[in-house]
Design a protein around this motif. Structure first.
Motif, short mmCIF file in Angstrom:
data_model
loop_
_atom_site.label_atom_id
_atom_site.label_comp_id
_atom_site.label_asym_id
_atom_site.label_seq_id
_atom_site.Cartn_x
_atom_site.Cartn_y
_atom_site.Cartn_z
N ASN A 1 -38.35 12.48 54.05
CA ASN A 1 -37.20 12.69 54.92
C ASN A 1 -36.79 11.41 55.64
N ALA A 2 -37.77 10.58 56.01
CA ALA A 2 -37.45 9.34 56.70
C ALA A 2 -36.64 8.40 55.83
N LYS A 3 -36.85 8.46 54.52
CA LYS A 3 -36.14 7.60 53.59
C LYS A 3 -34.99 8.30 52.89
N ASN A 4 -34.78 9.58 53.20
CA ASN A 4 -33.74 10.37 52.53
C ASN A 4 -33.85 10.26 51.02
N THR A 5 -35.06 10.41 50.54
CA THR A 5 -35.35 10.23 49.13
C THR A 5 -36.05 11.47 48.58
N VAL A 6 -35.64 11.88 47.39
CA VAL A 6 -36.28 12.98 46.71
C VAL A 6 -36.85 12.48 45.39
N TYR A 7 -37.99 13.04 44.99
CA TYR A 7 -38.68 12.64 43.78
C TYR A 7 -38.88 13.85 42.89
N LEU A 8 -38.94 13.60 41.62
CA LEU A 8 -39.30 14.63 40.65
C LEU A 8 -40.34 14.06 39.71
N GLN A 9 -41.57 14.49 39.88
CA GLN A 9 -42.65 14.10 38.98
C GLN A 9 -42.67 15.08 37.82
N MET A 10 -42.47 14.57 36.62
CA MET A 10 -42.38 15.39 35.43
C MET A 10 -43.56 15.08 34.52
N ASN A 11 -44.43 16.05 34.35
CA ASN A 11 -45.60 15.91 33.50
C ASN A 11 -45.51 16.85 32.31
N THR A 12 -46.32 16.57 31.31
CA THR A 12 -46.38 17.40 30.11
C THR A 12 -44.98 17.68 29.58
N LEU A 13 -44.22 16.64 29.43
CA LEU A 13 -42.82 16.78 29.03
C LEU A 13 -42.71 17.32 27.61
N LYS A 14 -41.69 18.14 27.41
CA LYS A 14 -41.41 18.77 26.13
C LYS A 14 -40.03 18.34 25.64
N PRO A 15 -39.80 18.40 24.33
CA PRO A 15 -38.46 18.06 23.82
C PRO A 15 -37.35 18.86 24.48
N GLU A 16 -37.61 20.10 24.85
CA GLU A 16 -36.61 20.93 25.49
C GLU A 16 -36.25 20.45 26.89
N ASP A 17 -37.01 19.51 27.44
CA ASP A 17 -36.67 18.92 28.72
C ASP A 17 -35.60 17.83 28.60
N THR A 18 -35.25 17.47 27.38
CA THR A 18 -34.25 16.44 27.16
C THR A 18 -32.91 16.87 27.76
N ALA A 19 -32.36 16.04 28.63
CA ALA A 19 -31.12 16.36 29.31
C ALA A 19 -30.74 15.19 30.20
N VAL A 20 -29.53 15.25 30.73
CA VAL A 20 -29.14 14.38 31.81
C VAL A 20 -29.55 15.06 33.11
N TYR A 21 -30.28 14.35 33.93
CA TYR A 21 -30.77 14.89 35.19
C TYR A 21 -29.92 14.36 36.32
N PHE A 22 -29.44 15.26 37.17
CA PHE A 22 -28.56 14.93 38.27
C PHE A 22 -29.23 15.21 39.60
N CYS A 23 -29.19 14.25 40.48
CA CYS A 23 -29.64 14.44 41.84
C CYS A 23 -28.55 15.10 42.66
N ASN A 24 -28.95 15.95 43.58
CA ASN A 24 -28.01 16.64 44.44
C ASN A 24 -28.54 16.66 45.87
N ALA A 25 -27.63 16.58 46.83
CA ALA A 25 -28.00 16.67 48.23
C ALA A 25 -26.93 17.42 48.99
N GLN A 26 -27.36 18.27 49.90
CA GLN A 26 -26.46 18.93 50.83
C GLN A 26 -26.43 18.11 52.10
N VAL A 27 -25.27 17.56 52.41
CA VAL A 27 -25.13 16.56 53.47
C VAL A 27 -24.19 17.08 54.55
N LYS A 28 -24.59 16.87 55.80
CA LYS A 28 -23.74 17.20 56.93
C LYS A 28 -23.63 15.99 57.84
N LYS A 29 -22.41 15.62 58.18
CA LYS A 29 -22.20 14.55 59.14
C LYS A 29 -22.61 15.01 60.53
N TYR A 30 -23.17 14.08 61.30
CA TYR A 30 -23.53 14.41 62.68
C TYR A 30 -22.29 14.92 63.41
#
Length: 121
Positions: free
Chosen positions: A73-102
């Motif tokens: 949260n301090a870095k506003n960063t999200v991670y996705l650790q992907m293990n045991t990957l399969k061919p069906e995981d092949t895709a374009v991966y998109f990051c998303n964030a719900q953002v609210k201005k102060y």
């Protein structure tokens, strides 16, 4: 004022691992949920995993036990650790964030540019 910068995609063999990162840059905002979606060629974009600011997570059934989402949260960063990957995981991966201005009253969804993950032997 908000930009999502992704990294970590690439080509990996079945059974391998990748770690995706997405950092939200800017100032004067707060983030509720962050997460990852993916879209395979000719398919709809689907949810992979999300994480709320309080640490609650949700995963698609297809990745449970293999993928782990986390955030700094301090870095506003999200991670996705992907293990045991399969061919069906092949895709374009998109990051998303719900953002609210102060001082704002609602959250707006922001999307990264997408990063290609290819799982193939």
């Amino acid at each position: 004022q908000v930009q999502l910068v992704e990294s970590g995609g690439g080509l990996v063999q079945p059974g391998g691992s990748l770690r995706l990162s997405c950092a939200a840059s800017g100032s004067g905002f707060s983030i509720n949920a962050m997460g990852w979606h993916r879209q395979a060629p000719g398919k709809e974009r689907v949810l992979v995993a999300t994480i709320i600011s309080d640490g609650r997570t949700n995963y698609a059934d297809s990745v449970k036990g293999r993928f782990t989402i986390s955030r700094d949260n301090a870095k506003n960063t999200v991670y996705l650790q992907m293990n045991t990957l399969k061919p069906e995981d092949t895709a374009v991966y998109f990051c998303n964030a719900q953002v609210k201005k102060y001082g704002g009253t609602f959250y707006t969804s922001y999307w990264g540019q997408g990063t290609q993950v290819t799982v193939s032997s």
